[in-house]
Design an enzyme around this catalytic site. Structure first.
Site, PDB file in Angstrom:
ATOM      1  N   PHE A 213     -19.894  50.605  64.219  1.00  0.00           N
ATOM      2  CA  PHE A 213     -18.438  50.732  64.452  1.00  0.00           C
ATOM      3  C   PHE A 213     -18.214  51.662  65.635  1.00  0.00           C
ATOM      4  O   PHE A 213     -19.136  52.362  66.062  1.00  0.00           O
ATOM      5  CB  PHE A 213     -17.707  51.183  63.181  1.00  0.00           C
ATOM      6  CG  PHE A 213     -18.043  52.554  62.668  1.00  0.00           C
ATOM      7  CD1 PHE A 213     -17.456  53.697  63.214  1.00  0.00           C
ATOM      8  CD2 PHE A 213     -18.943  52.716  61.629  1.00  0.00           C
ATOM      9  CE1 PHE A 213     -17.744  54.953  62.732  1.00  0.00           C
ATOM     10  CE2 PHE A 213     -19.251  53.978  61.140  1.00  0.00           C
ATOM     11  CZ  PHE A 213     -18.655  55.098  61.702  1.00  0.00           C
ATOM     12  N   GLY A 307     -21.546  50.619  55.974  1.00  0.00           N
ATOM     13  CA  GLY A 307     -21.313  51.942  56.537  1.00  0.00           C
ATOM     14  C   GLY A 307     -21.268  51.933  58.037  1.00  0.00           C
ATOM     15  O   GLY A 307     -20.221  51.715  58.624  1.00  0.00           O
ATOM     16  N   ASP A 308     -22.436  52.043  58.643  1.00  0.00           N
ATOM     17  CA  ASP A 308     -22.467  52.301  60.081  1.00  0.00           C
ATOM     18  C   ASP A 308     -22.330  51.039  60.929  1.00  0.00           C
ATOM     19  O   ASP A 308     -21.407  50.893  61.707  1.00  0.00           O
ATOM     20  CB  ASP A 308     -23.788  52.970  60.453  1.00  0.00           C
ATOM     21  CG  ASP A 308     -24.090  54.183  59.581  1.00  0.00           C
ATOM     22  OD1 ASP A 308     -23.151  54.708  58.964  1.00  0.00           O
ATOM     23  OD2 ASP A 308     -25.264  54.582  59.518  1.00  0.00           O
ATOM     24  N   SER A 309     -23.295  50.128  60.760  1.00  0.00           N
ATOM     25  CA  SER A 309     -23.384  49.007  61.710  1.00  0.00           C
ATOM     26  C   SER A 309     -22.983  47.718  61.009  1.00  0.00           C
ATOM     27  O   SER A 309     -23.742  46.790  60.873  1.00  0.00           O
ATOM     28  CB  SER A 309     -24.804  48.909  62.272  1.00  0.00           C
ATOM     29  OG  SER A 309     -25.061  50.048  63.049  1.00  0.00           O
TER      30      SER A 309
END
Lengths: 731, 731
Positions: A213, A307-309
């Protein structure tokens, strides 16, 4: 009972892990940042998770292929021309360790200079890579200019954050882009090699997929822009060229930097961004599906960390189910994050990572009570939503050896695991009673289910909490919740619901902005309410200044907002009705950030009103805070803001009952005490009464027939009752 | 001293009038509502005013010429079509005694039906005069429709108000329209006859000219719409036809009803309305000029009451001076209304009607102290502005016999008259010291000098007081004030000033709305500040959402407003600077209604900040309440709101000094105590120190050279000092 619980482990804590696994009934172990799975992890538990990074971590690869690193589209600072020539240094204000302007010919094609005073592109400029600036010629003095530029994202945002925050000293991960052919092949090869060499692992926990993100840091190394939904780190010249080939038009830098808003989820999304999202979702789903198939070929499960990617793999997106993932795991902070996971379609199971994380910031000497309190708080806020839609699994992260030092914590966590399994058994597939079907209407609809009003994942924003409270309330209320967009409205979605809810600030994607200009949307919603539907508006619902209204559906809402243009029209908001059904359990609601200047139209029933102490005229005209209106056979409720609290959750429930004309459910499947939830599972004939507090609570419980009796619940207690037990006596 | 004072008189109170005239030094008498001038009024005072109505009062004429009565353009209620046919009763919601829809063929030409859901005109409808409705065919179900209609204004709004409020029982005055030929001739004939029969009258006090401001009542006989600036009661089929002939295009009903906003002064005025105003101003000036010439022909003075029927004779308008009026009289409620009168060009003298009015609501038995207090309060707020620009005359209204019963009131009013004359002598033509030249920029500019933010004359509005405080402060500050519009900016007006002030809510005529889109305006203002000019913004200055900014000149102001779209960009408003020059005397300002969500740009100095108590993130980001910025060689100051108080007036003065880079005037011609004003009149070498309170005040007085000394002022006292008196000692 046993199972449904994941715990972290570590090669140095094998025996301890076994002990705790037994106490907690854990059937899965995982690694974490800073820990390594023991050699024979499979001996500890049936399921073994290991973290896997797809597009970062291979430092040598990143170094060897700088031309295949990932990109951002970024906006420079705004600079005012003093004369005809203006220099702008694009990287100014960004963290140099993360952002490297891409001066390659391939990238420069996409750079854009915009005169922000006129909004027009300015084409007379040259990039000077050596000086690190662009030089604008024939600028208009006293106009503001920006340059939108492609930059390499040379340090993964999450790794960088951990690095800076925790003072790590490891190799920097530069994410590489599988849009480029060498990397595309490489990520598959590496995964296959890894699968071969990790026989003990049963679940590949993809902590990143392809694109992070949008998260970028400023020159001081502090967070500059964060958007958990942002697509801006998924761009590349290659992706843009492919897009043009497929869509027949070319995206510009401005489509991404979007005047500096970067298509934040709060913006009403435009066609270009929608197209790009779809394009990217399809690409990511296609690519990730290949990775997942590889995992399956090695008889392992594929789990995604929400979460992150996660860009392009939004679980409520159109292509998500095609990927074939087995599971999703996400962190749980409250009811909303539980429902974000537990309502998710397209996977076999979802798991919630509970708090506290077993890190020294909580598990330091002398803080055993603190650790237990954090666990209880997290569990109690999440549990409320689990009573409606439970997760399949819960888990913990961090150093288990730290948690093991606190016996009270170990004991309490064991109880929580046991209670979770009891809830799962009592709720899963048992169809909890829903009094009302409510649809939350905004520009994102289903795609952003349980994600409305968010910017960074779960982070509190002063501008959002008065709306996020609606979702937190809904996550545990006995109502069926869906999320719809304006196309759904036009496709007949209103036929399937009792109440439509629209909430948010004017001109945001949440209230809907320009979509309220659409005559068909207005017709559909008016017809729905006129025929008996309910409408709940919070904040600036349906707002779009047009034709004398600020709220497009002021006629339904019975209120509008004075924007300072119609002061010449007298307002007569003088009194509020006391004792309305909606406020019966919430006489003094919390309006949160609130809205000013709301006034009632003639015929509207004002329920809450605020008066200025400075008022100096004869008739003290107040500002409306809450009101109800009738429209045809339907009803509406308006309130200025609705942060989460037990009282406000009850208020919302009563507002849904009242607008749906189902007031009888205030005395059926109901608990009078706002701190005690009541759920009814018809399939099993069970009731659950849930004390959401750490104190004893007394309440009156109404069963499905309307019979009632007094109950006392111990702190945090759930009481399960069978109707046939005679647990409920009439009279 | 004697003179400059007008008192009411009555045929039953001749001797009493003479006595009080002597005590107060009055040189003029007047009649009032409910009183009659005595037969030989000229024996009491040199000047005799009598009230005159031009377009109302001749009941027989109105009855005989119903086709020449005045009109309104009104908007019906909004009605939603359930099916294809929809009936709307235009008069619904209006006071039937005042509003009669004009179903004549001539009028019906201008009626319009609008689909408010689409904004388009709907042409398939018929008027049914008998039933009093219009019938819309082929309506779109669930669209809202309105009818804009011409109605006869059959009861003068002011007479009606008095009639309803005071329970009067007289003939109703229907205003007639001199746009029509019979009335045009009639009003002149009647005036000439009246002039001949009123030899004692020296001043014709025109209480109405041609058209009343827009004031219409609802079905309950309560105020529905009030707009002291509204042109909506000046319309007629004839005027519209003449307009079309002259301007080459036809005005529509929508041009007047304006989506229901009726071109309120808060709206950014559009070309059609501007054209119509100019057209009407010219017509009114031309017509009134003929009446005034008649008055002059009879050796009398013509005075206009700045109150009811002043539409088209705006004193700061282009054609006002041509009329040849001798005087204007207006009511005085504070400093702003004093300056509205005393700055007025184009007349020989202006008079302020002071409070209290001698009516039984104040002058009842036992309320002598109350009457004195009201007088003192009115005088003290008005006096502050008189020290800058005095009126030529003051006066009172009502029943003098009532006031005469209160000897303390009579004595105090005598002192006030004397003090007024002393101020006049000390100030008029003496050029008070001005530290700074400030221009207030809005869409109305000079035309609405000292009338910004107003709706009904002087009435308090919750949405306005935080801005009106700016003008009330300016009315008594040692600064030169001008009012400019955006055309003035483009014509070079900024060359003549030190500080530009822009204040108001977004998209109102006061902040400027779409004019901030105009690149030339932005260039001019940026250049002005960059070269050393000052900028003061209050509320939502320069607001127009465009190209990533909500405040178009956020770069100058150093702040912008978060509208919920850019939450993804981190804000770092964490601390405020203490002890800035601007807040030296106002450490805890009153922000009034305030503005939320203001944040500082990088480089801005935040001076006041507010933190949410709910904030749950690591870094507590606040909302900016006041800030300063530097821009090139210039400076800006921003504040969220500025209601009037002594402290806030001082704050504004210091902000003007600071942005003008004239901080030295905080120790020259200055009083440290915010309740004591200091004025310096270079032409006479006099200083005036003015205690604006009812208590004793101590202050330190700085003279023009910067020498200072302590002073003590009695309650309400003005101390006049001559520099050469040695009144100011150095050190």
């Amino acid at each position: 009972m046993k199972g449904r619980v994941t715990i972290p482990t570590d090669e140095s804590f094998v025996e301890g892990t076994k002990e705790i696994a037994k106490l907690w009934g854990a059937d899965a172990v995982r690694d974490c940042d800073g820990t390594k799975l023991p050699a024979n992890a499979g001996e500890i538990a049936g399921k073994v998770y290991e973290t896997y990074f797809v597009t970062r971590g291979d430092v040598a690869w990143a170094k060897a292929h700088p031309e295949e690193l990932q990109h951002f589209f970024l906006l420079s600072e705004r600079k005012t021309a003093a004369g005809e020539t203006l220099k702008i240094f694009p990287a100014e204000g960004y963290y140099a360790e993360q952002v490297k302007p891409d001066h390659s010919k391939d990238a420069l094609r996409f750079w854009q200079v915009i005169d922000r005073t006129t909004g027009k592109e300015h084409t007379e400029w040259k990039a000077d890579e050596k000086e690190g600036c662009i030089v604008i010629e024939h600028a208009q003095p006293y106009h503001e200019y920006t340059v939108s530029f492609l930059a390499h994202n040379v340090w993964d945002s999450t790794q960088m954050y951990n690095y800076i925050t925790n003072g790590w000293d490891t190799d920097k991960h530069s994410p590489y882009d599988p849009r480029y052919p060498l990397t595309a092949a490489h990520i598959k090869e590496v995964l296959e090699g890894w699968l071969k060499t990790h026989p003990d692992v049963t679940v590949v926990r993809f902590t990143t997929f392809l694109y992070h993100f949008f998260l970028v840091f400023n020159e001081a190394g502090k967070e500059k822009i964060v958007d958990w939904f942002g697509y801006n780190a998924s761009v590349s010249p290659r992706a843009l060229d492919e897009f043009e080939k497929e869509y027949g038009y070319r995206l510009t830098a401005e489509d991404f930097v979007d005047e500096g808003y970067y298509n934040s989820p709060h913006r009403v999304p435009n066609k270009h961004f929608r197209d790009y999202m779809d394009f990217t979702m399809r690409y990511v789903a296609r690519t990730v599906k290949e990775l997942v198939s590889l995992v399956h070929a090695y008889n392992k499960e594929a789990m995604m960390f929400l979460g992150d990617s996660w860009i392009g793999t939004e679980p409520y997106g159109k292509y998500f189910a095609d990927i074939g993932l087995d599971a999703v795991v996400g962190s749980v902070g409250g009811g909303v994050t539980v429902r974000m996971l537990s309502d998710m379609p397209g996977v076999k199971y979802v798991e919630g990572r509970m708090l506290p994380y077993f890190f020294p910031d909580t598990f330091f000497e002398g803080n055993e009570e603190g650790a237990v309190a954090e666990l209880n708080k997290n569990w109690m806020t999440a549990r409320r939503a689990m009573m409606r839609a439970p997760l399949e699994r819960i888990g913990f992260g961090g150093y288990l050896s730290l948690a093991a030092k606190f016996p009270k914590f170990v004991a309490r966590a064991g109880e929580v695991c046991e209670e979770f399994r009891r809830i799962y058994a009592g709720v899963k597939g048992k169809q909890p009673f829903c009094a009302v079907k409510v649809a939350v209407l905004n520009c994102w609809g289903k795609l952003r289910s349980w994600q409305c009003f968010m910017t960074a994942h779960e982070l509190w924003y002063q501008q959002a909490y008065s709306y996020q409270g609606i979702l937190e309330a809904l996550s545990g209320l006995p109502v069926e919740v869906s999320f719809i967009d304006f196309d759904d409205v036009k496709a007949g979605a209103l036929d399937k619901i009792d109440v439509l809810l629209n909430a948010g600030d004017a001109y945001t994607a949440w209230s809907g902005g320009e979509h309220w200009q659409d005559a068909e949307v207005q017709e559909r919603v008016r017809a729905f309410v006129a025929r008996g539907g309910g409408f709940v508006g919070v904040g600036e619902p349906t707002a779009y200044a047009k034709q004398g209204r600020f709220f497009a559906l002021a006629d339904i809402l019975g209120v509008d907002e004075e924007k300072g243009l119609s002061l010449n029209t007298d307002k007569y908001n003088i009194t509020a009705e006391e004792g309305h059904f909606i406020f019966a359990d919430t006489p003094a609601p919390d309006f949160g950030e609130d809205k000013k200047n709301i006034y009632a139209l003639s015929g509207t029933k004002v329920l809450k009103i605020a008066f200025s102490e400075r008022f100096t005229r004869n008739v003290n005209v107040g500002e409306v805070k809450a009101a109800v209106n009738t429209y045809g056979k339907g009803r509406s409720f308006y309130i200025t803001g609705l942060p989460y609290s037990f009282e406000n959750a009850r208020l919302l429930y009563r507002a849904l009952l009242w607008t749906a004309q189902k007031e009888e459910y205030a005395e059926k499947n109901f608990s009078t005490n706002v701190a005690v939830d009541c759920h009814y599972y018809a399939a099993s004939g069970e009731y659950a009464l849930v004390n959401n507090t750490f104190e004893e609570q007394k309440t009156t419980f109404f069963d499905a027939s309307g019979s009632s009796r007094g109950m006392t619940l111990a702190p945090m207690q759930i009481v399960w009752l069978k109707a046939e037990d005679g647990a409920v006596c009439s009279g």
